[in-house]
Design an enzyme around this catalytic site. Sequence first.
Site, mmCIF file in Angstrom:
data_model
loop_
_atom_site.group_PDB
_atom_site.id
_atom_site.type_symbol
_atom_site.label_atom_id
_atom_site.label_comp_id
_atom_site.label_asym_id
_atom_site.label_seq_id
_atom_site.Cartn_x
_atom_site.Cartn_y
_atom_site.Cartn_z
ATOM 1 N N ASP A 231 -10.964 4.257 -5.041
ATOM 2 C CA ASP A 231 -10.351 3.033 -4.545
ATOM 3 C C ASP A 231 -9.001 2.839 -5.224
ATOM 4 O O ASP A 231 -8.702 3.471 -6.247
ATOM 5 C CB ASP A 231 -11.254 1.828 -4.781
ATOM 6 C CG ASP A 231 -11.532 1.576 -6.260
ATOM 7 O OD1 ASP A 231 -11.822 2.554 -6.978
ATOM 8 O OD2 ASP A 231 -11.458 0.411 -6.699
ATOM 9 N N ASP B 49 -3.598 7.289 -9.712
ATOM 10 C CA ASP B 49 -4.678 6.385 -10.097
ATOM 11 C C ASP B 49 -5.577 6.110 -8.889
ATOM 12 O O ASP B 49 -5.380 5.160 -8.173
ATOM 13 C CB ASP B 49 -4.092 5.074 -10.631
ATOM 14 C CG ASP B 49 -5.154 4.104 -11.114
ATOM 15 O OD1 ASP B 49 -6.270 4.555 -11.435
ATOM 16 O OD2 ASP B 49 -4.875 2.890 -11.163
ATOM 17 N N GLU C 114 -13.784 0.562 -8.638
ATOM 18 C CA GLU C 114 -13.290 0.529 -10.022
ATOM 19 C C GLU C 114 -12.199 -0.513 -10.208
ATOM 20 O O GLU C 114 -12.154 -1.209 -11.231
ATOM 21 C CB GLU C 114 -12.766 1.911 -10.420
ATOM 22 C CG GLU C 114 -12.488 2.063 -11.921
ATOM 23 C CD GLU C 114 -11.091 1.626 -12.331
ATOM 24 O OE1 GLU C 114 -10.853 1.455 -13.545
ATOM 25 O OE2 GLU C 114 -10.209 1.440 -11.453
ATOM 26 N N THR D 120 7.743 -29.860 -2.366
ATOM 27 C CA THR D 120 7.558 -30.920 -3.367
ATOM 28 C C THR D 120 6.114 -31.381 -3.365
ATOM 29 O O THR D 120 5.770 -32.435 -2.836
ATOM 30 C CB THR D 120 8.507 -32.091 -3.070
ATOM 31 O OG1 THR D 120 8.297 -32.509 -1.717
ATOM 32 C CG2 THR D 120 9.958 -31.665 -3.251
ATOM 33 N N HIS E 72 -0.752 1.025 -10.649
ATOM 34 C CA HIS E 72 -0.874 -0.404 -10.350
ATOM 35 C C HIS E 72 0.456 -1.048 -9.987
ATOM 36 O O HIS E 72 0.478 -2.227 -9.615
ATOM 37 C CB HIS E 72 -1.495 -1.200 -11.518
ATOM 38 C CG HIS E 72 -2.935 -0.938 -11.737
ATOM 39 N ND1 HIS E 72 -3.792 -1.877 -12.264
ATOM 40 C CD2 HIS E 72 -3.698 0.164 -11.521
ATOM 41 C CE1 HIS E 72 -5.011 -1.370 -12.356
ATOM 42 N NE2 HIS E 72 -4.969 -0.123 -11.916
#
Length: 519
Positions: free
Chosen positions: A106, A137, A171, A342, A457
């Site tokens: 993943d 990764d 993970e 706001t 990441h």
Amino acid sequence: MASNDFMESYFQHIDDNTELYKDRLREAVAIPSISSDLDHHLDDICDMMEWTKRHIERLNGNAVLKENPLSTAERPLPPILLADFITTTTTNDPNKLTLCVYGHLDVQPAKLEDGWDSEPFELTERDGKLYGRGSTDDKGPALSWLWVVEAHQALGVELPVNLKLMYEGMEESGSEGVFELIREEAKASQFLNDVDFFTISDNYWIGKNKPCLTYGLRGIAYFQVTVQCSEQDLHSGVLGGTMHEGMTDLIHLMASLVESGTGKILVDGIMDDVAPVTPDEEALYETLDFNVEDFKDECKVKSVSNKLLFDNKKDLLMHRWRYPTLSLHGIEGAFSDAGAKTVIPAKVIGKFSLRLVPDQDPKRIEKCVIDHLEKEFKQLGTPNKMTISNLHGAKAWLSDPKHPNYEAAARAVEKVYGQTPDYTREGGSIPIASAFEDATGMNVLLLPVGACDDMAHSQNEKYNVSNLVNAIKVLGLYLHELTLIKGPKPSTCRCVVLTDEEMMIPGAFMRGFNCKCEI
């Protein structure tokens, strides 16, 4: 141990098939297996698992997709892939070592508009670098084990050890269900019960050029603190100045946790259990291949402030690896879009985490954090409501760099790179390492194959082509170096841990198995 003839032919085979490996990684990266958004990407994760399973079966491996133990009809989770290549063609040696490799398939979310220079789910090569989400990764490193198997088969060489694989798809979102599965599969006659060593390649070198082996990880304790001041968002022009605003309270609470400018944790009790630095540990930092100025570039601070919290290698790395830290991550519920709105938010949620070191207990850290925030909130004198949640936690992990598993990996690295690796600790957390050790009692090796600037990441995540190629070489030779380990097959020995007195018997410690089999 691999012969010179094998190494030469193996290396040549890897070099000759580099384009094939890049094409395979391109296919994998194209599958947006984002685990943080299961509503939209559960099918993608399942597709990634099936893609990998097909490759394993193509190589005559055994593969099964195990149902995630925490999956429910209301919240389905992706399966966990277990596979093995058990070599029995020329020998049927019950003492043949078994290695289990863990990886995850993943990835983190990614969009072009986040600041990527190319589409994140289209692997793009530029200047010898492969850019794409999941390239480093962890799809690139994790899938390299399949190309190791494939290369051995192409060369007609049997794997020197039995190889098992565990791939998960959660993970990046806390590994839900994996820890429960590990405990079950570690029981007698189950998948992990005969594993002798574990290897994980899910972290990175500390520099761009010199490989390393990692023997320590920090743990984590992740919190959110919520402050509510009203039932719904309100108009600041109409009601500003008439009520106790929750955002004001939350900003104060978040600022009370860590000191700006020094990074000092302001929560009482956090540092109480941190072990002192020993002379031997301190000496390890002196020889590490690490440049502070290069690190500024990697952190992307050089063009902004050109400053780090520490200006020397030893202090910087110690605070990155062996001391706890506290980081503020964001505020949910506040206005964060472009333009001006706001609004007085009705409820705001501050996210922060601590990275923990050995001897720190996440439960004790949780109490320290709650006590601190409750004290600070009381001093504000606000009537608003505050709640604190611990989202997840994990203990730090520390291994022995002199273990035979590490020595085998070091020899493999030296044969590929021509230099001995650095021995490092890591600031991040990989809870799966502790889970394997706790469940099986076997050694876990962290064998990073990516460079420090791979930007996992982050935007423009990449994997160097040279790292891709050399990773397959190192992992393949590592299998052969494991066969040099002498002594009992670790998984067949369930001795109680040696006492301090038994550890003093000559040779006991160096056997590396922490048991009584041969002393």
